[in-house]
Design an enzyme around this catalytic site. Structure first.
Site, PDB file in Angstrom:
ATOM      1  N   ASP A 247      10.877   4.396   1.481  1.00  0.00           N
ATOM      2  CA  ASP A 247      11.078   3.141   0.763  1.00  0.00           C
ATOM      3  C   ASP A 247      11.913   2.179   1.594  1.00  0.00           C
ATOM      4  O   ASP A 247      13.036   2.493   2.008  1.00  0.00           O
ATOM      5  CB  ASP A 247      11.765   3.408  -0.577  1.00  0.00           C
ATOM      6  CG  ASP A 247      11.893   2.156  -1.412  1.00  0.00           C
ATOM      7  OD1 ASP A 247      10.904   1.786  -2.070  1.00  0.00           O
ATOM      8  OD2 ASP A 247      12.975   1.530  -1.380  1.00  0.00           O
ATOM      9  N   ASP A 373      12.973   3.978  25.013  1.00  0.00           N
ATOM     10  CA  ASP A 373      12.939   5.412  24.781  1.00  0.00           C
ATOM     11  C   ASP A 373      12.667   6.091  26.119  1.00  0.00           C
ATOM     12  O   ASP A 373      12.305   5.449  27.110  1.00  0.00           O
ATOM     13  CB  ASP A 373      11.878   5.766  23.738  1.00  0.00           C
ATOM     14  CG  ASP A 373      12.280   6.966  22.893  1.00  0.00           C
ATOM     15  OD1 ASP A 373      13.030   7.817  23.395  1.00  0.00           O
ATOM     16  OD2 ASP A 373      11.830   7.051  21.740  1.00  0.00           O
TER      17      ASP A 373
END
Length: 670
Positions: A247, A373
């Site tokens: 959510d 990353d």
């Protein structure tokens, strides 16, 4: 008069101007500085000291004079501009690498071990000008702190005395997966971030961040490669464990609180901060078929619900907290994505200029450091692309240059830097950035912009003035009794009670016989239970299980470690066989560790009570079972009723399986 701090200027053309102004004021006798200022504690140092107006300063470049970047009376911005102007091209390139701290006797190639290879580190620091490293070392706090101090001493030996920044993957939870989290070291042990989402209390999350901030700084970790603001909208995805669920509104609030705790407030980086690196910008949770983009076969994110904008919302919490750094996703969209009139490129996030420059820096106004990353500039060899044909997979030949697989290493560095990358994760060869400038593929001004951002944060954290830690104090800070007590309380609160037939829980252990699976018998005995050898001889059976998974790609290094595929309990699964055995007892309690949302359809009828956990010790679990504490959690994602419905749902949309067994937000208590 006092020389007031000015707003940060755009870098192009400004460093030389700002530096000239500082030198002009110095040449006028330094009267711009407040004569009533008190001496800053500069702690231990191996550098010579300079005394000016009765105050001491480190002579970081050993030239016998006080230069602006050495003057702790100046603002971090002024000092960073001055130092940036003194950097060579090679030093700028070195600053832009975020290496892996080498350890002795490393068998993984990933920097895991319990002692640094200081000789190798000296080469990287002194010869390659690298001064930011991830640590994957796992040892006691005192040793970590001592070794960190040795690394800082190496930094002081360099031409300009630039201090070393040490980062870490999360190391304060339960799950240890190489490349996603780090192991041990005695840090306080909290539920996974999913557990904080289950509790839904921003104050608790902020407290967690503040405690871990203190533990990290005690051992010299100054940068946290967390939190994950990714949304768990694809139930099969292997990285759900590090998120705050599916959510966006819940995740936004949790991300903001987490960063405020780690960075020590809402105003950005300060001398007590651990820099938070929010990740992975953006849409990483919407992985096609749930496969993860550490792997070539999982490089695609997909948005069948046209819901990419929803995945940006949690990052708004990070920006509200003035997050220091952002890490882009490995993933590339499998089709065109347009948000706010900006069309993304179909490449990995680190190479996507519209994603980083137009959206992140432009629309959202982010001014901090963008760190890639790991491995985005590295080659992905045949084994990396196709999986090893024989033998075990390894990190040899591993890279994640998605969308740029056929490009040269040089071209990847250029593309990523132009896209907006300031620092390259996992890299230790600055020559490509130097070559790019020498060949006219990048401007040195562009490297200066990144160098300034990185140096600014080091100044803001006080690393230039007080880089060392108190190794003796580290042992009393890391994992102390107060911190661990708060962590245990969070573990209890995060439990989600899903089923409690006949209000069986809470129950005391007094006089009860118990059959256990996955639980320490000594803990059960402490709570008054008598442990028996069969469910049939027990009054109650208590089972620890984990969400099922498959290893669908064992020939890939990350595919061999990550949890993929089915979420359903099936015959032959060891945990499910234990659940079936437990059902032979008069009462049975099952707790399921949910690194992904388990399907419990065929578990409901076999258990009296079911609790979801996101990392809980046996003691914290028994505190809740016996009523010493109450479960307070609510599901941070829905639990599907079948794999057919998982396959049918859309990867980018939350709460969208057709008939969830338990809805998002479900949770009982007593």
């Amino acid at each position: 008069m006092h020389f007031a701090s000015r707003p940060t200027m755009p870098l192009a053309g400004s460093i030389a101007t700002a530096t000239a102004l500082v030198f002009f004021l110095y040449a006028c006798g330094g009267n711009h500085l407040d004569s009533t200022v008190k001496q800053l504690d500069i702690g231990h140092t191996s550098l010579p000291l300079i005394t000016v107006s009765g105050l001491q300063f480190k002579d970081m470049n050993r030239n016998g004079q006080l230069d602006p970047y050495e003057d702790w009376r100046l603002s971090a911005q002024e000092r960073a501009r001055d130092l940036t102007s003194r950097l060579t091209l090679a030093e700028k390139a070195g600053l832009m690498l975020h290496g892996t701290a080498p350890v002795l006797n490393d068998t993984t190639g990933a920097g895991t071990g319990n002692a640094y290879d200081l000789a190798a580190l000296q080469t990287q620091i002194s010869n390659l000008d690298i001064n930011t490293f991830i640590t994957r070392m796992s040892t006691d706090a005192h040793t970590m702190a001592l070794q960190y101090n040795e690394i800082q001493a190496l930094g002081e030996q360099t031409r300009l005395g630039i201090p070393i920044s040490i980062s870490s993957d999360p190391r304060s939870h339960f799950q240890y997966v190489l490349g996603a989290s780090a192991g041990g070291g005695g840090f306080s042990q909290w539920p996974e971030t999913l557990g904080f989402a289950a509790v839904g209390d921003a104050t608790l999350t902020r407290t967690f961040g503040d405690i871990v901030r203190q533990e990290y700084r005690a051992v010299g970790i100054t940068e946290a490669l967390s939190p994950q603001a990714d949304l768990a909208t694809e139930p099969r995805w292997a990285r759900i464990n590090g998120t705050f669920g599916e959510d966006a509104d819940l995740a936004k609030a949790q991300v903001q609180a987490y960063i405020e705790g780690f960075q020590g407030g809402t105003t950005g980086i300060n001398s007590q901060s651990v820099i938070a690196v929010v990740k992975h910008w953006a849409g990483y949770g919407a992985q096609k078929d749930g496969y993860d983009s550490h792997n070539y076969y999982g490089r695609y994110a997909t948005y069948p619900g046209n819901n990419f904008a929803y995945h940006l919302k949690p990052f708004e919490g990070a920006f509200a907290a003035n997050v220091g750094s952002v890490m882009p996703t490995y993933s590339e969209p499998d089709a065109a994505v347009t948000v706010d009139g900006i069309t993304l490129e179909q490449v990995g996030g680190a190479f996507d200029k519209p994603l980083l420059t137009d959206l992140l820096r432009g629309k959202y106004g982010f001014q901090g450091v963008i760190v890639s990353d790991w491995g985005i500039a590295s080659d992905c060899d045949a084994n990396c692309l196709n999986g090893v044909s024989s033998g075990a997979p390894s990190f040899v030949g591993f890279g994640t240059p998605w969308g740029m697989e056929t490009a040269t290493r040089l071209a990847r560095f250029v593309r990523a830097t132009n896209a907006g990358i300031d620092q390259f994760g996992g890299e230790s060869d600055p020559s490509f950035l130097v070559q790019a400038v020498q060949q006219g593929l990048l401007s040195e001004t562009r490297l200066s912009e990144s160098a300034y951002r990185i140096l600014l944060q080091k100044f803001q954290q006080g690393l230039f003035d007080h880089p060392y830690v108190d190794a003796d104090a580290a042992s009393s800070i890391v994992g102390n009794a107060s911190f661990q007590a708060q962590a245990l309380d969070a573990q209890r609160r995060a439990l989600v009670l899903l089923q409690n037939t006949g209000n069986y829980l809470p129950t005391t252990g007094n006089g009860k016989k118990v059959w256990l699976y996955g639980i320490d018998p000594a803990i059960a005995q402490q709570y008054g239970y008598t442990v028996v050898s069969t469910p049939q001889a027990a009054d109650v059976a208590i089972v620890r299980a984990s969400t099922p998974y498959q290893t669908l790609h064992p020939n890939y290094i990350f595919g061999s470690m990550q949890h993929e595929g089915s979420l359903a309990f099936t015959d032959g699964n060891a945990d499910y066989e234990a659940i079936k055995q437990a059902a032979l007892a008069p009462k049975s309690v099952v707790t399921v560790y949910m690194d992904r949302p388990a399907i419990l359809t065929n578990v409901q009828g076999k258990a009296t009570a079911i609790l979801a956990n996101f990392g809980v010790s046996d003691a914290a679990l028994f505190d809740v079972l016996t009523g010493k504490a109450k479960p307070e959690g609510h599901l941070p994602f829905e639990l599907p009723s079948s794999m057919d419905e998982v396959v049918a749902q859309r990867e980018d949309v939350p709460h969208d399986t057709a008939h969830p067994l338990y809805a998002f937000g479900y949770g009982l208590s007593y």
